[in-house]
Design an enzyme around this catalytic site. Structure first.
Site, mmCIF file in Angstrom:
data_model
loop_
_atom_site.group_PDB
_atom_site.id
_atom_site.type_symbol
_atom_site.label_atom_id
_atom_site.label_comp_id
_atom_site.label_asym_id
_atom_site.label_seq_id
_atom_site.Cartn_x
_atom_site.Cartn_y
_atom_site.Cartn_z
ATOM 1 N N ASN A 198 13.899 40.875 51.027
ATOM 2 C CA ASN A 198 14.749 41.031 50.348
ATOM 3 C C ASN A 198 16.437 42.107 50.665
ATOM 4 O O ASN A 198 16.544 42.681 50.772
ATOM 5 C CB ASN A 198 14.916 41.808 48.614
ATOM 6 C CG ASN A 198 15.250 41.425 47.530
ATOM 7 O OD1 ASN A 198 16.643 40.784 48.271
ATOM 8 N ND2 ASN A 198 15.082 42.181 46.717
ATOM 9 N N CYS B 28 21.582 41.778 42.860
ATOM 10 C CA CYS B 28 20.701 40.568 43.095
ATOM 11 C C CYS B 28 21.418 39.571 42.863
ATOM 12 O O CYS B 28 21.337 38.174 43.304
ATOM 13 C CB CYS B 28 19.347 40.778 43.530
ATOM 14 S SG CYS B 28 18.187 42.090 44.598
ATOM 15 N N HIS C 290 16.852 33.912 45.146
ATOM 16 C CA HIS C 290 17.173 35.178 45.035
ATOM 17 C C HIS C 290 16.009 35.210 45.370
ATOM 18 O O HIS C 290 14.896 34.083 45.117
ATOM 19 C CB HIS C 290 17.815 35.734 44.102
ATOM 20 C CG HIS C 290 17.567 37.418 44.615
ATOM 21 N ND1 HIS C 290 17.864 38.110 45.954
ATOM 22 C CD2 HIS C 290 16.647 38.185 43.892
ATOM 23 C CE1 HIS C 290 17.299 38.830 46.024
ATOM 24 N NE2 HIS C 290 16.973 39.661 45.045
HETATM 25 O O1 UT7 Z 1 15.177 41.509 43.977
HETATM 26 C C1 UT7 Z 1 15.868 42.258 42.492
HETATM 27 C C2 UT7 Z 1 14.632 42.616 41.640
HETATM 28 N N1 UT7 Z 1 13.113 42.974 42.378
HETATM 29 C C3 UT7 Z 1 11.947 41.832 41.827
HETATM 30 O O2 UT7 Z 1 12.204 40.423 41.499
HETATM 31 C C4 UT7 Z 1 11.404 42.354 42.650
HETATM 32 C C5 UT7 Z 1 10.261 42.827 41.389
HETATM 33 N N2 UT7 Z 1 8.706 42.869 41.542
HETATM 34 C C6 UT7 Z 1 8.184 42.452 41.947
HETATM 35 O O3 UT7 Z 1 8.349 41.609 43.299
HETATM 36 C C7 UT7 Z 1 6.238 43.111 41.873
HETATM 37 O O4 UT7 Z 1 6.383 44.033 41.266
HETATM 38 C C8 UT7 Z 1 6.055 44.288 44.194
HETATM 39 C C9 UT7 Z 1 6.034 43.464 45.189
HETATM 40 C C10 UT7 Z 1 7.006 45.235 43.973
HETATM 41 C C11 UT7 Z 1 5.016 44.902 43.689
HETATM 42 O O5 UT7 Z 1 3.550 43.765 43.114
HETATM 43 P P1 UT7 Z 1 2.615 43.591 41.892
HETATM 44 O O6 UT7 Z 1 1.532 42.852 41.955
HETATM 45 O O7 UT7 Z 1 3.828 43.795 40.453
HETATM 46 O O8 UT7 Z 1 1.867 44.933 42.543
HETATM 47 P P2 UT7 Z 1 2.155 46.319 41.671
HETATM 48 O O9 UT7 Z 1 3.264 47.474 41.780
HETATM 49 O O10 UT7 Z 1 1.480 45.839 40.078
HETATM 50 O O11 UT7 Z 1 0.675 47.647 42.391
HETATM 51 C C12 UT7 Z 1 -0.223 46.643 42.676
HETATM 52 C C13 UT7 Z 1 -1.700 47.806 43.219
HETATM 53 C C14 UT7 Z 1 -0.928 48.915 42.747
HETATM 54 O O12 UT7 Z 1 -2.619 49.909 43.074
HETATM 55 P P3 UT7 Z 1 -3.387 50.059 41.572
HETATM 56 O O13 UT7 Z 1 -1.913 50.713 41.052
HETATM 57 O O14 UT7 Z 1 -3.800 49.233 41.190
HETATM 58 O O15 UT7 Z 1 -4.416 51.249 42.465
HETATM 59 C C15 UT7 Z 1 -0.089 49.969 43.477
HETATM 60 O O16 UT7 Z 1 0.115 51.001 44.143
HETATM 61 O O17 UT7 Z 1 -0.555 48.028 44.793
HETATM 62 C C16 UT7 Z 1 -0.777 49.070 44.682
HETATM 63 N N3 UT7 Z 1 0.742 49.177 45.859
HETATM 64 C C17 UT7 Z 1 -0.174 48.850 47.593
HETATM 65 N N4 UT7 Z 1 -0.342 48.288 47.771
HETATM 66 C C18 UT7 Z 1 -0.848 48.412 49.068
HETATM 67 C C19 UT7 Z 1 1.745 49.110 46.000
HETATM 68 N N5 UT7 Z 1 2.458 49.010 47.019
HETATM 69 C C20 UT7 Z 1 1.907 48.687 47.751
HETATM 70 C C21 UT7 Z 1 1.926 48.476 49.262
HETATM 71 N N6 UT7 Z 1 0.665 48.130 49.641
HETATM 72 N N7 UT7 Z 1 3.609 48.311 49.655
#
Ligand code: UT7
Length: 333
Positions: free
Chosen positions: A288, A117, A258
């Site tokens: 992204n 990225c 980004h």
């Molecule tokens: O570009 C290169 C660098 N990359 C980045 O900068 C990305 C960095 N990370 C992020 O942007 C975020 O971490 C994500 C958007 C990928 C995820 O968001 P988050 O707020 O960190 O969510 P999380 O991974 O902590 O997940 C929260 C909950 C989980 O459920 P539990 O364990 O709380 O029951 C996940 O299983 O949301 C669940 N979850 C989803 N729910 C509905 C994960 N993906 C999804 C989904 N739809 N697509």
């Protein structure tokens, strides 16, 4: 060139390509356990583009052609082509070679650069160095990724995030030190290698039936882990480059971040003291697109008349590696 003055690299042209086919959030509701509200609120993404037929070189070629057409320039004038990508058509030849051949840039050399990225920032700095050296006069820097080629559409954590696109800038020299690339802060930290990667296909895990069965040819991301470091890394480095160059938030026309997550972008803007209206955003429409996000923003905002000559821009990114950085650029066209 002035004998004692510094030679700067300025952007003299821009181009982009995003495929027509749209994947909206409703599409993902049908294939994984997710919903529009979760995707919008956690990421800011509403839709993204997918290239159904073709490869990264096709995206990059179209962006290059768009650039050349918009400034009425012949491809033969290009001295070098740098393609930032993590989804090259093949390991070799480089995507830059394929683009060179497609557009007929008979006098150019070039190469691919892999910094995920942060790829566009790293490639931009490299291209500027070629210009500043005095050796090259027209360098095309392209950010291009067909992310959908490495996305596992059964993995709800990651499949909703990515899209395909390419965008390009042309760099040329100027004697006016107040324009163009002013400064950059670029970093890598390989200890981040376990949070965001694609394990299969390289010399570590050459392709076998097993690597395919184990889904090792897909991108893996520990989103939460990356989020934590990205939010701090991108905000800190953007703030640092402001400090280093004695810039206040009033001096800055736009933050060009980004586009990985709207919450990371908001945290960066907040740290810099920059209001929402001075932050380039298009994650809602493209998701992204890895190396393409920053130049895509530049092209759209420029073509919509939102940036003008003399505007001070801070480009910043964080990505796999880890890689991250910020660039202070004064717009010149
Ligand atoms: O570009 C290169 C660098 N990359 C980045 O900068 C990305 C960095 N990370 C992020 O942007 C975020 O971490 C994500 C958007 C990928 C995820 O968001 P988050 O707020 O960190 O969510 P999380 O991974 O902590 O997940 C929260 C909950 C989980 O459920 P539990 O364990 O709380 O029951 C996940 O299983 O949301 C669940 N979850 C989803 N729910 C509905 C994960 N993906 C999804 C989904 N739809 N697509």
């Amino acid at each position: 060139m002035e004998k004692n003055g510094k030679r700067r690299a300025i952007v003299t042209g821009v181009g982009m390509y995003a495929p027509d086919k749209i994947l909206d959030n409703a599409f993902f509701e049908k294939i994984v356990d997710t919903n529009d509200e979760w995707i919008r609120s956690r990421t800011g993404i509403i839709e993204r583009r997918i290239l159904e037929n073709g490869a990264t070189s096709d995206l990059a070629t179209k962006a290059a052609e768009d650039l050349l057409k918009s400034i009425n320039m012949s491809a033969e004038e290009i001295d070098a082509i740098i393609v930032a990508t993590v989804t090259p058509d093949m390991f070799f030849p480089a995507t830059a070679c394929l683009v060179q051949n497609n557009i007929g840039a008979k006098n150019a050399w070039g190469f691919d650069l892999s910094a995920a990225c942060s790829g566009f920032l790293f490639a931009f700095q490299t291209g500027c160095s070629l210009i500043e050296s005095g050796r090259y006069k027209k360098v095309m820097v392209i950010g291009a990724d067909k992310m959908t080629s490495i996305v596992d559409y059964t993995d709800r954590n990651n499949c909703i995030l990515f899209g395909d696109a390419a965008a390009a800038v042309l760099l040329e020299p100027t004697e006016d030190e107040s324009l163009g690339m002013q400064d950059s802060l670029l970093k890598v930290d390989g200890s981040g290698k376990d949070a965001l990667y694609m394990l299969g296909g390289g010399s570590l895990n050459p392709p076998t039936h097993e690597t395919v069965d184990k889904k090792m040819h897909y991108l893996y991301q520990d989103g939460k882990a990356v989020f934590k470091v990205a939010v701090k890394g991108m905000a800190d480095i953007s703030y640092d480059i402001m400090q280093k160059n004695n810039l206040t938030s009033d001096d800055i026309a736009y933050l060009v971040p980004h586009q990985a997550n709207l919450r990371i972008i908001a945290a960066t803007a907040e740290r810099m003291g920059i209001s929402k209206d001075k932050v380039m955003i298009n994650i809602d429409r493209y998701g992204n697109t890895t190396a393409a996000t920053i130049p895509l923003c530049l092209v759209e905002y420029y073509r919509n008349g939102k940036i003008k000559k003399g505007d001070k821009l801070i480009l910043s990114a964080f990505g796999a590696g880890y890689t991250w950085g910020a660039i202070y650029l004064v717009w010149a066209i």
